[in-house]
Design a protein around this motif. Sequence first.
Motif, PDB file in Angstrom:
ATOM      1  N   ASP A   1      -1.949  11.293  10.022  1.00 34.25           N
ATOM      2  CA  ASP A   1      -0.744  12.083  10.274  1.00 34.25           C
ATOM      3  C   ASP A   1       0.526  11.290  10.018  1.00 34.25           C
ATOM      4  O   ASP A   1       1.499  11.813   9.490  1.00 34.25           O
ATOM      5  CB  ASP A   1      -0.724  12.612  11.713  1.00 34.25           C
ATOM      6  CG  ASP A   1      -1.779  13.673  11.957  1.00 34.25           C
ATOM      7  OD1 ASP A   1      -2.076  13.925  13.131  1.00 34.25           O
ATOM      8  OD2 ASP A   1      -2.285  14.250  10.973  1.00 34.25           O
ATOM      9  N   ASP A   2       0.537  10.015  10.412  1.00 33.59           N
ATOM     10  CA  ASP A   2       1.777   9.242  10.318  1.00 33.59           C
ATOM     11  C   ASP A   2       1.755   8.133   9.269  1.00 33.59           C
ATOM     12  O   ASP A   2       2.739   7.425   9.110  1.00 33.59           O
ATOM     13  CB  ASP A   2       2.135   8.642  11.678  1.00 33.59           C
ATOM     14  CG  ASP A   2       1.103   7.645  12.172  1.00 33.59           C
ATOM     15  OD1 ASP A   2      -0.052   7.682  11.703  1.00 33.59           O
ATOM     16  OD2 ASP A   2       1.451   6.821  13.034  1.00 33.59           O
ATOM     17  N   HIS A   3       0.649   7.950   8.550  1.00 34.05           N
ATOM     18  CA  HIS A   3       0.608   6.901   7.532  1.00 34.05           C
ATOM     19  C   HIS A   3      -0.587   7.075   6.603  1.00 34.05           C
ATOM     20  O   HIS A   3      -1.478   7.873   6.861  1.00 34.05           O
ATOM     21  CB  HIS A   3       0.577   5.522   8.179  1.00 34.05           C
ATOM     22  CG  HIS A   3      -0.708   5.196   8.887  1.00 34.05           C
ATOM     23  ND1 HIS A   3      -1.029   5.704  10.116  1.00 34.05           N
ATOM     24  CD2 HIS A   3      -1.745   4.393   8.524  1.00 34.05           C
ATOM     25  CE1 HIS A   3      -2.213   5.232  10.489  1.00 34.05           C
ATOM     26  NE2 HIS A   3      -2.669   4.436   9.534  1.00 34.05           N
ATOM     27  N   LEU A   4      -0.557   6.305   5.535  1.00 34.49           N
ATOM     28  CA  LEU A   4      -1.672   6.231   4.594  1.00 34.49           C
ATOM     29  C   LEU A   4      -2.297   4.850   4.694  1.00 34.49           C
ATOM     30  O   LEU A   4      -1.606   3.861   4.948  1.00 34.49           O
ATOM     31  CB  LEU A   4      -1.186   6.400   3.149  1.00 34.49           C
ATOM     32  CG  LEU A   4      -0.575   7.728   2.749  1.00 34.49           C
ATOM     33  CD1 LEU A   4      -0.007   7.624   1.337  1.00 34.49           C
ATOM     34  CD2 LEU A   4      -1.629   8.817   2.806  1.00 34.49           C
ATOM     35  N   VAL A   5      -3.591   4.782   4.473  1.00 33.20           N
ATOM     36  CA  VAL A   5      -4.275   3.499   4.351  1.00 33.20           C
ATOM     37  C   VAL A   5      -4.671   3.366   2.886  1.00 33.20           C
ATOM     38  O   VAL A   5      -5.279   4.269   2.318  1.00 33.20           O
ATOM     39  CB  VAL A   5      -5.517   3.417   5.256  1.00 33.20           C
ATOM     40  CG1 VAL A   5      -6.213   2.066   5.088  1.00 33.20           C
ATOM     41  CG2 VAL A   5      -5.149   3.665   6.711  1.00 33.20           C
ATOM     42  N   LEU A   6      -4.275   2.250   2.296  1.00 29.66           N
ATOM     43  CA  LEU A   6      -4.584   1.971   0.901  1.00 29.66           C
ATOM     44  C   LEU A   6      -5.322   0.641   0.816  1.00 29.66           C
ATOM     45  O   LEU A   6      -5.425  -0.078   1.813  1.00 29.66           O
ATOM     46  CB  LEU A   6      -3.301   1.901   0.063  1.00 29.66           C
ATOM     47  CG  LEU A   6      -2.469   3.177   0.013  1.00 29.66           C
ATOM     48  CD1 LEU A   6      -1.318   3.087   0.998  1.00 29.66           C
ATOM     49  CD2 LEU A   6      -1.957   3.424  -1.381  1.00 29.66           C
ATOM     50  N   ALA A   7      -5.812   0.330  -0.365  1.00 32.28           N
ATOM     51  CA  ALA A   7      -6.419  -0.975  -0.609  1.00 32.28           C
ATOM     52  C   ALA A   7      -5.801  -1.548  -1.866  1.00 32.28           C
ATOM     53  O   ALA A   7      -5.521  -0.817  -2.828  1.00 32.28           O
ATOM     54  CB  ALA A   7      -7.926  -0.847  -0.770  1.00 32.28           C
ATOM     55  N   ASP A   8      -5.594  -2.866  -1.855  1.00 30.69           N
ATOM     56  CA  ASP A   8      -5.081  -3.526  -3.047  1.00 30.69           C
ATOM     57  C   ASP A   8      -6.205  -3.632  -4.083  1.00 30.69           C
ATOM     58  O   ASP A   8      -7.339  -3.227  -3.805  1.00 30.69           O
ATOM     59  CB  ASP A   8      -4.447  -4.878  -2.690  1.00 30.69           C
ATOM     60  CG  ASP A   8      -5.438  -5.950  -2.281  1.00 30.69           C
ATOM     61  OD1 ASP A   8      -6.661  -5.821  -2.525  1.00 30.69           O
ATOM     62  OD2 ASP A   8      -4.990  -6.955  -1.702  1.00 30.69           O
ATOM     63  N   PRO A   9      -5.944  -4.144  -5.257  1.00 33.81           N
ATOM     64  CA  PRO A   9      -6.987  -4.195  -6.288  1.00 33.81           C
ATOM     65  C   PRO A   9      -8.239  -4.981  -5.896  1.00 33.81           C
ATOM     66  O   PRO A   9      -9.303  -4.767  -6.477  1.00 33.81           O
ATOM     67  CB  PRO A   9      -6.277  -4.845  -7.475  1.00 33.81           C
ATOM     68  CG  PRO A   9      -4.844  -4.463  -7.298  1.00 33.81           C
ATOM     69  CD  PRO A   9      -4.635  -4.514  -5.803  1.00 33.81           C
ATOM     70  N   GLU A  10      -8.141  -5.874  -4.917  1.00 32.01           N
ATOM     71  CA  GLU A  10      -9.311  -6.627  -4.473  1.00 32.01           C
ATOM     72  C   GLU A  10      -9.957  -6.028  -3.233  1.00 32.01           C
ATOM     73  O   GLU A  10     -10.893  -6.581  -2.680  1.00 32.01           O
ATOM     74  CB  GLU A  10      -8.927  -8.083  -4.201  1.00 32.01           C
ATOM     75  CG  GLU A  10      -8.540  -8.804  -5.475  1.00 32.01           C
ATOM     76  CD  GLU A  10      -8.328 -10.282  -5.278  1.00 32.01           C
ATOM     77  OE1 GLU A  10      -7.882 -10.928  -6.216  1.00 32.01           O
ATOM     78  OE2 GLU A  10      -8.602 -10.800  -4.162  1.00 32.01           O
ATOM     79  N   GLY A  11      -9.446  -4.880  -2.766  1.00 31.69           N
ATOM     80  CA  GLY A  11     -10.048  -4.179  -1.650  1.00 31.69           C
ATOM     81  C   GLY A  11      -9.476  -4.492  -0.284  1.00 31.69           C
ATOM     82  O   GLY A  11      -9.973  -3.983   0.720  1.00 31.69           O
ATOM     83  N   HIS A  12      -8.409  -5.315  -0.189  1.00 33.90           N
ATOM     84  CA  HIS A  12      -7.793  -5.600   1.100  1.00 33.90           C
ATOM     85  C   HIS A  12      -6.972  -4.392   1.558  1.00 33.90           C
ATOM     86  O   HIS A  12      -6.107  -3.935   0.831  1.00 33.90           O
ATOM     87  CB  HIS A  12      -6.892  -6.830   1.011  1.00 33.90           C
ATOM     88  CG  HIS A  12      -7.619  -8.053   0.599  1.00 33.90           C
ATOM     89  ND1 HIS A  12      -7.540  -8.543  -0.676  1.00 33.90           N
ATOM     90  CD2 HIS A  12      -8.447  -8.858   1.282  1.00 33.90           C
ATOM     91  CE1 HIS A  12      -8.285  -9.632  -0.764  1.00 33.90           C
ATOM     92  NE2 HIS A  12      -8.847  -9.842   0.405  1.00 33.90           N
ATOM     93  N   PRO A  13      -7.229  -3.889   2.753  1.00 36.69           N
ATOM     94  CA  PRO A  13      -6.509  -2.691   3.206  1.00 36.69           C
ATOM     95  C   PRO A  13      -5.065  -3.005   3.617  1.00 36.69           C
ATOM     96  O   PRO A  13      -4.755  -4.107   4.056  1.00 36.69           O
ATOM     97  CB  PRO A  13      -7.320  -2.241   4.430  1.00 36.69           C
ATOM     98  CG  PRO A  13      -7.961  -3.481   4.927  1.00 36.69           C
ATOM     99  CD  PRO A  13      -8.208  -4.353   3.730  1.00 36.69           C
ATOM    100  N   PHE A  14      -4.200  -2.006   3.447  1.00 30.17           N
ATOM    101  CA  PHE A  14      -2.831  -2.054   3.962  1.00 30.17           C
ATOM    102  C   PHE A  14      -2.384  -0.651   4.238  1.00 30.17           C
ATOM    103  O   PHE A  14      -2.998   0.317   3.766  1.00 30.17           O
ATOM    104  CB  PHE A  14      -1.887  -2.801   3.012  1.00 30.17           C
ATOM    105  CG  PHE A  14      -1.667  -2.160   1.670  1.00 30.17           C
ATOM    106  CD1 PHE A  14      -0.588  -1.331   1.439  1.00 30.17           C
ATOM    107  CD2 PHE A  14      -2.542  -2.419   0.625  1.00 30.17           C
ATOM    108  CE1 PHE A  14      -0.378  -0.758   0.210  1.00 30.17           C
ATOM    109  CE2 PHE A  14      -2.339  -1.847  -0.627  1.00 30.17           C
ATOM    110  CZ  PHE A  14      -1.268  -1.015  -0.848  1.00 30.17           C
ATOM    111  N   CYS A  15      -1.340  -0.506   5.062  1.00 29.13           N
ATOM    112  CA  CYS A  15      -0.861   0.809   5.469  1.00 29.13           C
ATOM    113  C   CYS A  15       0.531   1.064   4.910  1.00 29.13           C
ATOM    114  O   CYS A  15       1.326   0.132   4.738  1.00 29.13           O
ATOM    115  CB  CYS A  15      -0.813   0.915   6.995  1.00 29.13           C
ATOM    116  SG  CYS A  15      -2.434   0.797   7.768  1.00 29.13           S
TER     117      CYS A  15
END
Length: 129
Positions: A110-124
Motif C-alpha cells: 500500500d505504501d511502497h514497492l519492493v524492488l531488487a537490484d540487478p544482483e538480487g539485493h532488495p530495496f524499497c
Amino acid sequence: MARLRDVVLDSVHPARLAHFWAGALDGYAVAPYDEAELARLRSTGVTSTEDDPTVLVEPSDGGPRLWCQRVEDREPAGGPGLHLDLVAADTAAEADRLVGLGASVLAHHDDHLVLADPEGHPFCLYPAG
C-alpha cells in the motif's frame, strides 16, 4: 531522481546493533522513545526498549536514517542483511526508471514497492512526503 532516505539492517538483536552504530557513526544517536511509542510497543507485547523489534538511529544533520530490524534468521555473510529505502516524488515513474536500469519489482505494498537490484539485493521505494 531518487534520493536515499533510510538504511535498514537486519539483526537478531536490533537494540544492541543500534547502540553499536550510534556509537560508531559520527552525529548519530538512538532515537529517544516518547510516551506514545512506548505505549505502542507495550500494546504489541514489548515491555522493554531492549526488545524493540525495530530501532531507529537518527543523524543530527538530516542525513539518511538507520533502522535496525529484527529478523528470525539472518542469512550468512554476503546475503541481503541490508537494504536501502529510497524516496521519490513520482514512485511509478521512478520505478520505471529503475527497472530500465536493471531493477526488478518484487512486491507492491500500500505504501511502497519492493524492488531488487540487478544482483538480487532488495530495496524499497516510498513516495516523498
